[in-house]
Design an enzyme around this catalytic site. Structure first.
Site, PDB file in Angstrom:
ATOM      1  N   HIS A 156       4.011   0.988 -15.586  1.00 50.18           N
ATOM      2  CA  HIS A 156       2.857   0.562 -16.395  1.00 50.18           C
ATOM      3  C   HIS A 156       2.746   1.385 -17.678  1.00 50.18           C
ATOM      4  O   HIS A 156       2.493   0.845 -18.755  1.00 50.18           O
ATOM      5  CB  HIS A 156       1.567   0.637 -15.569  1.00 50.18           C
ATOM      6  CG  HIS A 156       1.413  -0.544 -14.657  1.00 50.18           C
ATOM      7  ND1 HIS A 156       2.137  -0.666 -13.504  1.00 50.18           N
ATOM      8  CD2 HIS A 156       0.655  -1.663 -14.760  1.00 50.18           C
ATOM      9  CE1 HIS A 156       1.816  -1.814 -12.914  1.00 50.18           C
ATOM     10  NE2 HIS A 156       0.917  -2.440 -13.650  1.00 50.18           N
ATOM     11  N   LYS A 187      -4.205  -2.273  -3.994  1.00 53.04           N
ATOM     12  CA  LYS A 187      -5.351  -1.973  -3.133  1.00 53.04           C
ATOM     13  C   LYS A 187      -6.405  -1.192  -3.895  1.00 53.04           C
ATOM     14  O   LYS A 187      -6.081  -0.507  -4.879  1.00 53.04           O
ATOM     15  CB  LYS A 187      -4.903  -1.206  -1.891  1.00 53.04           C
ATOM     16  CG  LYS A 187      -4.535   0.247  -2.155  1.00 53.04           C
ATOM     17  CD  LYS A 187      -4.270   0.975  -0.864  1.00 53.04           C
ATOM     18  CE  LYS A 187      -3.690   2.357  -1.086  1.00 53.04           C
ATOM     19  NZ  LYS A 187      -4.675   3.389  -1.400  1.00 53.04           N
TER      20      LYS A 187
END
Lengths: 292, 191
Positions: free
Chosen positions: B36, B103
């Site tokens: 990322h 999550k």
């Protein structure tokens, strides 16, 4: 040494692939209590399937096999240097076998050499006792739950937390609120009231060596443990933060002396994949007894 | 239960609401902290990785190299997503991502990107590495293995019936926001 290496690899394997019985019992109770047909119940069902599958396949319960922390109780004269060298070799061997992920990164270069060994990894804590036994406990603590740990310095004005047990209660519950589902709940809290910034966190983690059923010998701390557990489970955060009943499986609190100037409350969060195991060693380094 | 197959259309994404249980089948690419940051700093996707209509999985799996040189996925649960909050919205927009599996949820910037670009956050069960590894039918490829190391590499996975719950939808809904607000209110009554 060879026998000890074998023992430590087996300790790592079992810690990584099997959940301790006390934790499994608590998870099953949570599943039974959760409202049927909810996504919270669905999450706990998958968790139960996962526990069974990991044990059967002898593969890690969670892919994040975590910080590797050994706690060794030993008599005076025990060779700590030999033990630590063997433990480091066992960690690398267990990684090759797939019981541990390649999980240790050089913080400066970003390189991961795949051995799981480096400065500060694994961690070995030795504690001498006046008894002949050598016991080795192992905790594998994942990064997701480690990241939601929190250390508060009292007074904490925003939380109206003063330097008393009510202040401690307020900040501990704040840690639960802030963690939400990010630490893979239902979780377990290990807390240290007092100490300095380093020992506070250290002692808070050692609380995870207690079983969930263990009650605090100190009446005030026992009452606080029960109160925080009950209150946290009324907040509706639930498994994975999906909403629901099971927010925490347990709360374990200790106290350490502090400086007059400092009042830290250190909160460590353990995920549901609460991996701890331990063995007593025989004279040759073999496994004599499992501790959990 | 909604069955999603990659590539996923915007229409399919817009039909999903917070709380929906889904299964994902097809191709997903793992990508976490290093990936990322790299993409957000202007790094290019390696040839062969196409995220358009695709799914990013916040996951650092355990991968075992087999004798024939192929990879076997032996543990593959989600990692905590919130660390990608500074980057995720822009990556969704730039690469046309339709689904992010992880999550713990993401924040406002990502929620806004989900709404603007047509993407959802798919919450997998944290810690359920074995149940989820069973859904990985094949490891098709790996990128950036040397640079980022195994847990941080981009793994191209073929998955079947991977279970998840929509916790952030493309209409501004976020279960994480709802549960935080409700639990904060409950806590305030108990202090």
């Amino acid at each position: 040494m060879e026998k000890l290496a074998e023992t430590l690899i087996e300790l790592i394997r079992r810690t990584s692939v099997e959940i301790p019985d006390d934790v499994n019992r608590a998870l099953i109770a949570s599943l039974e209590a959760e409202k049927k047909g909810t996504i919270a119940e669905g999450a706990l069902k998958i968790i139960e399937q996962n526990i069974e599958l990991a044990k059967r396949k002898s593969q890690p319960i969670c892919q994040d096999t975590g910080s590797i922390i050994f706690y060794v109780d030993c008599p005076a004269g025990f060779d700590q240097l030999d033990f630590e060298a063997t433990a480091r070799a066992a960690v690398t061997a267990a990684t090759k076998k797939g019981f541990l992920r390649q999980n240790s990164v050089d913080s400066l270069t970003g390189k991961n050499d795949g051995t799981n060994v480096g400065p500060g990894a694994p961690t070995v804590h030795f504690h001498q006792h006046r008894a002949p036994e050598v016991s080795v406990r192992l905790m594998l603590k994942g990064g997701g739950c480690e990241n939601v740990g929190a250390q508060y310095s009292l007074p904490a004005e925003k939380l109206s937390a003063n330097r008393d047990l009510d202040g401690c209660r307020r900040v501990i519950l704040d840690a639960v609120l802030q963690a939400q589902g990010k630490g893979c709940g239902p979780g377990i809290l290990g807390v240290c009231i007092g100490g300095d910034r380093a020992t506070g966190y250290e002692f808070s983690k050692q609380q995870f060596l207690r079983t969930l059923e263990d009650r605090n010998a100190n009446a005030e701390l026992d009452a606080l443990e029960q109160d925080v557990l009950k209150t946290a489970n009324e907040l509706g955060i639930g498994p994975m933060g999906f909403g629901g009943k099971a927010t925490l499986l347990g709360v374990k609190i200790c106290a350490a002396n502090r400086l007059p100037a400092s009042f830290f409350v250190s909160v460590s969060y353990m995920c549901w994949a609460y991996r701890r195991q331990g063995v007593n060693l025989g004279a040759a380094g073999q496994i004599e007894k499992w501790l959990y | 239960m909604t069955a999603l197959h990659t590539p996923i259309t915007e229409e399919q994404i817009r039909a999903l609401k917070v709380g929906d249980a889904v299964t994902i089948s097809g191709i997903v690419f793992t990508g976490r902290d290093a990936v990322h940051k790299y993409l957000h700093e202007g790094g290019a996707l390696p040839p062969g990785v196409d995220l358009r209509g695709g799914v990013i999985y916040h996951c650092g799996p355990v991968m075992m190299k087999q004798d024939d040189g192929s990879w076997k996925c032996t543990a593959a649960g989600p990692t905590t997503s919130i660390r990608e909050e500074p980057y995720q919205g822009d990556i969704i927009h730039q690469f046309g991502v339709r689904g992010v599996i992880g999550k713990g949820g993401l924040g406002e910037k990502t929620l806004a990107a989900c709404q603007a670009d047509g993407c959802v956050y798919l919450h997998a069960i944290g810690g359920a590495a074995q149940v989820l590894a069973e859904c990985v039918k094949k490891v098709r490829n790996v990128y950036f293995l040397e640079e980022f190391g195994s847990p941080e590499a981009i793994w191209e996975l073929e998955v079947e019936n991977f279970p998840a719950v929509v916790t952030m939808d493309s209409h501004g809904g976020s279960l994480h926001k709802e549960v935080f607000a409700a639990s904060a209110a409950e806590l305030a009554k108990r202090l």
